[in-house]
Design a protein around this motif. Structure first.
Motif, PDB file in Angstrom:
ATOM      1  N   VAL A 237     -46.455  25.329  25.480  1.00 42.50           N
ATOM      2  CA  VAL A 237     -45.725  26.334  24.725  1.00 42.50           C
ATOM      3  C   VAL A 237     -46.252  26.273  23.295  1.00 42.50           C
ATOM      4  O   VAL A 237     -46.136  25.251  22.634  1.00 42.50           O
ATOM      5  N   LEU A 238     -46.812  27.367  22.827  1.00 41.06           N
ATOM      6  CA  LEU A 238     -47.335  27.388  21.456  1.00 41.06           C
ATOM      7  C   LEU A 238     -46.182  27.531  20.480  1.00 41.06           C
ATOM      8  O   LEU A 238     -45.344  28.425  20.599  1.00 41.06           O
ATOM      9  N   LEU A 239     -46.159  26.612  19.521  1.00 44.28           N
ATOM     10  CA  LEU A 239     -45.058  26.577  18.566  1.00 44.28           C
ATOM     11  C   LEU A 239     -45.675  26.300  17.207  1.00 44.28           C
ATOM     12  O   LEU A 239     -46.252  25.237  16.996  1.00 44.28           O
ATOM     13  N   GLN A 240     -45.594  27.265  16.309  1.00 34.10           N
ATOM     14  CA  GLN A 240     -46.199  27.052  14.993  1.00 34.10           C
ATOM     15  C   GLN A 240     -45.386  26.009  14.236  1.00 34.10           C
ATOM     16  O   GLN A 240     -44.167  26.089  14.160  1.00 34.10           O
ATOM     17  N   VAL A 241     -46.059  24.997  13.697  1.00 33.28           N
ATOM     18  CA  VAL A 241     -45.362  23.959  12.945  1.00 33.28           C
ATOM     19  C   VAL A 241     -45.985  23.837  11.553  1.00 33.28           C
ATOM     20  O   VAL A 241     -45.334  24.046  10.540  1.00 33.28           O
ATOM     21  N   GLY A 242     -47.277  23.528  11.539  1.00 36.09           N
ATOM     22  CA  GLY A 242     -47.946  23.343  10.249  1.00 36.09           C
ATOM     23  C   GLY A 242     -47.551  22.028   9.633  1.00 36.09           C
ATOM     24  O   GLY A 242     -46.627  21.353  10.097  1.00 36.09           O
ATOM     25  N   GLU A 243     -48.273  21.633   8.582  1.00 33.34           N
ATOM     26  CA  GLU A 243     -48.012  20.321   8.003  1.00 33.34           C
ATOM     27  C   GLU A 243     -46.706  20.246   7.223  1.00 33.34           C
ATOM     28  O   GLU A 243     -46.220  19.170   6.909  1.00 33.34           O
ATOM     29  N   THR A 244     -46.135  21.416   6.884  1.00 30.91           N
ATOM     30  CA  THR A 244     -44.840  21.378   6.200  1.00 30.91           C
ATOM     31  C   THR A 244     -43.717  21.823   7.134  1.00 30.91           C
ATOM     32  O   THR A 244     -42.601  22.029   6.708  1.00 30.91           O
ATOM     33  N   GLY A 245     -44.016  21.961   8.398  1.00 27.72           N
ATOM     34  CA  GLY A 245     -42.971  22.268   9.368  1.00 27.72           C
ATOM     35  C   GLY A 245     -42.568  23.726   9.356  1.00 27.72           C
ATOM     36  O   GLY A 245     -42.851  24.459   8.414  1.00 27.72           O
ATOM     37  N   ASP A 246     -41.944  24.168  10.433  1.00 33.27           N
ATOM     38  CA  ASP A 246     -41.442  25.536  10.495  1.00 33.27           C
ATOM     39  C   ASP A 246     -40.070  25.531  11.166  1.00 33.27           C
ATOM     40  O   ASP A 246     -39.923  25.859  12.342  1.00 33.27           O
ATOM     41  N   PRO A 247     -39.044  25.151  10.419  1.00 34.60           N
ATOM     42  CA  PRO A 247     -37.718  24.994  11.023  1.00 34.60           C
ATOM     43  C   PRO A 247     -37.149  26.297  11.568  1.00 34.60           C
ATOM     44  O   PRO A 247     -36.329  26.274  12.479  1.00 34.60           O
ATOM     45  N   TYR A 248     -37.616  27.439  11.040  1.00 37.09           N
ATOM     46  CA  TYR A 248     -37.129  28.719  11.534  1.00 37.09           C
ATOM     47  C   TYR A 248     -37.514  28.892  13.003  1.00 37.09           C
ATOM     48  O   TYR A 248     -36.689  29.244  13.838  1.00 37.09           O
ATOM     49  N   THR A 249     -38.777  28.615  13.312  1.00 42.29           N
ATOM     50  CA  THR A 249     -39.251  28.768  14.684  1.00 42.29           C
ATOM     51  C   THR A 249     -38.676  27.678  15.586  1.00 42.29           C
ATOM     52  O   THR A 249     -38.463  27.893  16.770  1.00 42.29           O
ATOM     53  N   MET A 250     -38.410  26.513  15.017  1.00 41.41           N
ATOM     54  CA  MET A 250     -37.922  25.418  15.849  1.00 41.41           C
ATOM     55  C   MET A 250     -36.403  25.413  16.002  1.00 41.41           C
ATOM     56  O   MET A 250     -35.863  24.639  16.782  1.00 41.41           O
ATOM     57  N   TYR A 251     -35.752  26.289  15.241  1.00 38.73           N
ATOM     58  CA  TYR A 251     -34.293  26.255  15.232  1.00 38.73           C
ATOM     59  C   TYR A 251     -33.645  26.411  16.607  1.00 38.73           C
ATOM     60  O   TYR A 251     -32.721  25.651  16.937  1.00 38.73           O
ATOM     61  N   PRO A 252     -34.101  27.364  17.453  1.00 41.78           N
ATOM     62  CA  PRO A 252     -33.453  27.504  18.761  1.00 41.78           C
ATOM     63  C   PRO A 252     -33.479  26.198  19.556  1.00 41.78           C
ATOM     64  O   PRO A 252     -32.497  25.864  20.227  1.00 41.78           O
TER      65      PRO A 252
END
Lengths: 545, 430
Positions: free
Chosen positions: B199-214
């Motif tokens: 499952v592709l999940l954008q994170v990046g080195e500073t994180g992406d809490p919006y995408t990970m929220y669910p």
């Protein structure tokens, strides 16, 4: 702007007519046109400071460039002075001014604006009140609303108050006493079709044009629904529908009172209204808070720890950047200054390439190249290694220095090449005659001479790198974040990027322009002191030789 | 947070410039005349209101928009100008600058009358006293309830919504025939398909809490507590046992390389468009990048990782009116009677792929299965908190998640430290 074609400007007359004068006339005409344009718009917009400043500047320029009386030096200095005032002095003073206030999230307005916002946002629509079709009416110079309720038309007259709570007339000018309000009452004989009221006996319908022209007044106009002052009033937001509103707050000029819960909020001296427990209500306003912003970096435990670490890294970063770029630049300059090297021109051109790209773009590209799993460096050059270039504290620092070396050495290379070529050949010759080895000549003659001529550039480079926000922000965003402190600061953060983060200008966290300004001034002082010391040392160096 | 492209670079440049002046002088912006740049002609097809037209001759409204929304807003403005005689100046700005410029310029009286904006700015705009209330009256019921709720605080409505956006699971139907119910199902399906990524999940080195929220919510750790009416209160709920479980899960997935901080938005989108993964978690703004595989896309609910429903955030886009506008009545008229029309809301949908907030326009948009899919997932979604405390959360949230995924912080310690840091920052700001 300075007219350099003329050394001793003649009085203008037909005998001494010259092309220089024509050029000067054209340039001054452009300057005057621009100045008058700015003055005109400042006048129209009532920006008196800009108007006054521009007027003085314009008169001064015309006086200096069109008279001959002892103004020759001014002709050269004046443009620089004006730009210095606008771009340096003003900015510094403005920043200084902000640094002593609590300007930031929640303290963005003037006090009057804040009071007005508090009152209007605490004015809430009476529940279940449906919209009434509404028309503005007038009786003499007093205004009100007529609304359709079922089959009847109700009309009443109201009053409007400005931000500070003073009654205003239709031109939004403050008047001493509010006109007497007439609560809504059924008017017999009024006519309406659909949602439009066409006539109300005893009142005149306000023409739309007039309404639109005075819409600030009509947006503030409130017509009480009954004699009971707590019953609420009618207001409109679109000139077509009226709604019943009730204000839960009142303002008596010093205190705000929550009439619903019976709580009094007083000015807490910090730019907010607060109740007895200290609970402040939003929004607040800007006030002067003295040195609080300046001391925060040292006294607030959240910041003082990381501040010192960031300061140390910042100094190390700036120093190492200057030294590494200078040494590499000097080395390459010396190599390509040798006439025995073939194709020097091509090499020199190629070496300048990193300097030709915009730094922010290069930094972004490097951050992609250094990506742990997908970056070119790990994937191709290191054959699939997983070196955490930008995510390990020390490697990230190394990466920042490395990228800055790549970005910075061409500049040093240019400077050093110039300095080397400017050295008279007979000095080296003399050293040779005295029997010095090439190495000895380098360290005792060429090296020191180059250092003297490039020292100011090194100091400037230090100041530039001290505030090299672009590189840090584009490459690492200050990260990797420290895991052992509570402030949002990271291992490669320099002071300016730390200020950007903790004062909320990055958009994360509450904005605090006051804190940001204060810390920027501290940085300015550090850079100024270092530069001043540096220049003093350079002078000593010059005297030695 | 998402779609970090050149815009972000330019935004940062502009920010740096303003930093140099410390938010000092008024930034100059170019007023885009109505005719320039709008690629689509703006036909004044229908007169949007049956109300007798007002005569606003001599009134000037200034509206801030961004590049994507310039054309539809210009169309609405032209209809408005033709019907009322008012003049509307459209100023096209960089979206990332609008929020801070609006806050700094409104108090000086130089801000616009109307600006576009996202609902999660609301807390900050209210705290700074720069936004006026809007009375939608009977029109309120024409909008999707969640969009009005998002623009409300303390029972007052502060903006006119036009679009709702949320993320969902985008599935490549060729690689995975069925929608996965859980995260593990999704990984299993990917394994079967034999793709490079699960499952592709954008994170990046500073994180992406919006995408990970669910995924976080599926462990029962939403960010703030909600009042009865759905509004948020500054009471953190992302800590405790559920939060720690989520953190432990992050560490585990990071170790197994199912989630990686090296995956940025661009990398994720490219990998999905090259069919290197059957799933990607993302929003409607990604769809244009998947033109090559457009006929094999399906939109599904986000698979649950912790057992509960994986509810994403909803973001609502809309228009705000300045508290210092000199034309409050005309501005309100423009928004309620010319922007809040089916035609314009549908045009705005076409410009940005975001589901319209006006129910009638939303129904029209649902003829497209992609839009319908996102709208379906939106039913479980919750508005992104707009209270000011949220700003402090962003400051720590993503970085901690990224650190835990990368194994740089121990899950429980890292998460608990983050919660206490956020709490401290909120307390300080109060």
């Amino acid at each position: 702007m300075a007219d350099k074609t003329e050394i001793s400007p003649p009085m203008w007359n037909s005998k001494t007519f010259s092309w220089g004068f024509v050029v000067k006339l054209i340039l001054m005409a452009i300057v005057n046109a621009l100045g008058v344009y700015i003055c005109f718009f400042a006048f129209v917009k009532e920006s008196w400071w800009i108007f006054g400043f521009m007027l003085v500047v314009l008169l001064l320029l015309d006086y200096v460039y069109f008279t001959n009386k002892h103004t020759l030096p001014m002709k050269y200095i004046l443009p620089g002075v004006i730009f210095l005032l606008i771009f340096q002095i003003f900015v510094i003073l403005y920043t200084l001014g902000v640094a002593f206030t609590n300007y930031g999230t929640g303290h963005n307005l003037t006090k009057d604006q804040a009071v007005s916002q508090i009152l209007s946002s605490r004015e809430s629509k009476v529940e279940d009140s449906k919209g009434y079709p509404l028309t503005a009416i007038q009786q003499g110079d007093q205004y009100g609303f007529a609304v359709i309720e079922g089959d009847t038309v109700k009309a009443g007259l109201g009053a409007a108050h400005n931000d500070a709570g003073n009654p205003i007339n239709v031109d939004a000018a403050v008047i001493s006493e509010a006109p007497e309000e007439v609560p809504l009452a059924v008017v017999e004989g009024a006519e309406f079709s659909g949602k439009k009221i066409t006539s109300v006996p005893g009142y005149e319908i306000v023409p739309t044009q007039f309404l639109v022209k005075h819409q600030q007044f009509f947006a503030k106009l409130r017509v009480p629904v009954s004699d009971d002052p707590t019953a609420g009033s009618i207001r409109t937001t679109d000139m077509m529908n009226g709604f019943e509103y009730k204000s839960t707050f009142s303002y008596d000029g010093t205190n705000l009172v929550d009439t619903k819960n019976n709580v009094t909020y007083t000015d807490n001296g910090k730019g907010s209204f607060a109740d007895e427990t200290g609970h402040a209500i939003e929004p607040g306003w800007q006030v002067f808070i003295g040195f609080e912003n300046f001391t925060k970096a040292f006294t607030d435990p959240t910041y003082s720890g990381p501040f010192l670490r960031v300061l140390l890294w910042n100094i190390a970063f700036a120093l190492l950047s200057v030294i590494s770029t200078f040494l590499l630049g000097l080395f390459l300059a010396a190599v390509f200054n040798e006439e025995r090297v073939k194709g020097r021109k091509i090499y020199r051109t190629l070496l300048l390439l990193p300097y030709a790209f915009p730094a922010f773009l290069s930094a972004l590209i490097w951050s992609g190249l250094l990506n742990t799993d997908f970056g070119f460096i790990n994937n191709v050059l290191l054959g699939g290694a997983e070196v955490p270039w930008l995510t390990d504290d020390w490697l990230a620092k190394l990466s920042v220095l490395g990228v800055n070396l790549w970005l910075g050495f061409p500049y040093m290379f240019l400077i050093c090449t110039g300095a080397l070529q400017a050295l008279p050949a007979d000095i080296k010759e003399a050293a040779k005659v005295d029997g010095a080895s090439p190495l000895r000549t380098w360290f005792s003659v060429t090296g020191p001479l180059i250092l003297v001529s490039t020292a100011p550039v090194l100091i400037a480079s230090f100041s530039f790198n001290f505030n090299n926000f672009t590189l840090i922000y584009m490459l690492t965003e200050g990260g990797p974040r420290f895991t052992d402190v509570s402030a949002p600061v990271g291992a490669t953060d320099i002071l300016i990027s730390m200020v950007y983060q903790i004062s909320g200008i990055s958009g994360q966290g509450a904005r605090d322009f006051g804190l940001g300004s204060a810390l920027s001034i501290l940085i300015f002082i550090i850079v100024a002191v270092v530069s001043a010391l540096g220049f003093r040392q350079t002078r000593k160096l010059e005297e030695m030789i | 947070m998402r779609g970090k492209t050149i815009t972000a670079t330019l935004a940062a440049l502009a920010l740096m410039l303003s930093l140099a002046g410390c938010g000092g002088s008024t930034p100059s912006e170019t007023a885009a005349p109505d005719t320039s740049g709008s690629s689509e002609p703006a036909p004044a097809t229908e007169t949007p209101t049956e109300e007798p037209s007002q005569d606003y001759a001599g009134i000037e409204l200034t509206v801030w928009t961004d590049e994507t929304r310039n054309a539809p807003v210009t169309a609405a403005a032209q209809t408005f100008e033709a019907a009322t005689g008012a003049k509307v100046t459209i100023v096209q700005k960089n979206y990332d600058d609008i929020r801070s410029d609006f806050i700094t310029q409104v108090p000086s009286g130089k801000g616009p009358d109307i600006t576009i904006g996202a609902h999660d700015w609301l807390g900050e705009l209210i705290a700074n006293g720069v936004v006026a209330t809007v009375e939608l009256g009977d029109k309120t019921s024409d909008f999707e309830p969640v969009s009005i709720q998002a623009f409300s605080q303390d029972g007052q409505v502060y903006g006119v919504p036009y679009a709702i956006e949320n993320i969902a699971l985008i599935r490549n139907t060729k690689l995975a025939a069925e929608a996965p119910a859980t995260w593990d199902d999704a990984l299993a399906a990917a394994k079967e398909a034999g793709t490079k990524y699960g499952v592709l999940l954008q994170v990046g080195e500073t994180g992406d809490p919006y995408t990970m929220y669910p995924l976080q919510v599926s462990f029962g750790a939403p960010v703030f507590a909600q009042n009865d009416d759905g509004s948020y209160k500054a009471e953190l709920t992302l800590g405790g046992e559920p939060g720690n479980e989520f953190a432990a899960w992050l560490a585990e997935q990071g170790k197994a390389k199912n989630i990686s901080t090296s995956i940025t938005y661009d990398i994720a989108v490219e990998a999905f468009s090259k069919e290197q993964a059957p799933f990607i978690i993302g929003g409607p703004w990604m769809i244009d990048s998947f033109a090559d595989i457009a006929d094999q896309l399906a939109i599904d609910p986000i698979p649950s990782a912790g057992g509960q429903v994986a509810a994403p955030f909803t973001g609502v886009q809309g228009f705000y009116i300045s508290a210092q506008s000199t034309n409050p009545l005309v501005a309100t008229d423009f928004l309620t009677n010319y922007i809040a029309t089916e035609d314009i809301q549908y045009q705005l949908y076409q410009a940005g792929n975001r589901t319209p907030a006006l129910t009638a326009a939303a129904e029209k948009a649902k003829s497209d299965p992609i839009a319908a899919g996102f709208a379906e997932v939106a039913k479980t979604a919750v508005p992104m908190p707009s209270i000011t405390a949220m700003g402090e959360v962003w400051n720590y949230w993503g970085v901690t998640e990224a650190n835990i995924i990368a194994g740089k912080q121990k899950p429980t310690d890292g998460w608990e430290k983050m919660v206490s840091d956020i709490q401290a920052a909120i307390d300080k700001a109060q």
